[in-house]
Design a protein around this motif. Structure first.
Motif: not given
Length: 211
Positions: A136, A147, A149, A152, A156, A163, A166-167, A170
């Protein structure tokens, strides 16, 4: 097995009532299921120290019983676990969704994940389980337990958000509550106008008028 047990990688712990459910049947392809009579108000424990309560469309339509179940879950779930609530969001129950969302997210302070049914819930749980062993990139940057999976995977699921977006989200929003409460104008500089509207709509589906 202790009520606050954390399952090993690739496993989930479920309460006995789920043994023959379609959700568990859908999990069998890649996730092993262990069973326990009770999990302190939860339905599932996941290896990333999350616990899950599943609220079905029938639970919501039937009346206030689900509210008592949610309150019990909030008050008795295992210490140190992230409390998740998977809520069925279907066309039939859509008129109730805003009220459920308000209760779960704003009144009880829990994380709500909308799903279309048990098969979709199984896919989401499998994503979380298989994502636990992956690196992560945000874990060393913040102490936020959200924060991981799970978040995430949730972000998504929003149409138009892959992805990469989404990253980026975050990095900007350190909790699921911040992301839920973000306005389109706050989201737009990060992901663009179209994705900003889709993200906001995903978390804030209005009650259908006249239904």
């Amino acid at each position: 097995m202790e009520a606050n047990a954390v399952p090993p990688y690739g496993h989930v712990i479920a309460t006995e009532k789920w043994r023959h459910s379609s959700l568990v049947q859908s999990l069998r392809g890649g996730v092993r299921v262990l069973y326990e009579e009770q999990l302190a108000g939860a339905d599932f424990h996941l290896p990333n120290r999350s616990c899950v309560l599943y609220v079905s469309e029938c639970d919501v339509v039937a009346g206030s019983g689900y509210k008592r179940k949610l309150a019990r879950y909030r008050n008795t779930s295992s210490h140190g676990f992230q409390e998740l609530v998977l809520v069925e969001k279907t066309r039939l129950g859509e008129q109730y969704f805003s009220a459920v969302q308000k209760l779960v997210v704003f009144d009880l302070g829990l994380t709500l994940l909308p799903v279309g049914g048990q098969a979709e819930a199984a896919q989401l749980i499998a994503q979380i389980v298989h994502g636990v062993g992956r690196e992560n990139p945000f874990r060393r940057r913040t102490s936020s337990r959200l924060l991981d999976p799970l978040v995430l995977a949730l972000v998504q699921r929003v149409p138009g958000v892959g992805r990469v977006k989404a990253l980026v989200l975050l990095e900007r929003f350190s909790s699921i509550h911040q992301l839920c409460n973000a306005t389109p104008s706050q989201l737009e500089p990060i992901v663009g106008q179209a994705a900003a509207q889709q993200i906001h709509g995903f978390f804030h589906t209005p009650t259908a008028a006249g239904t």
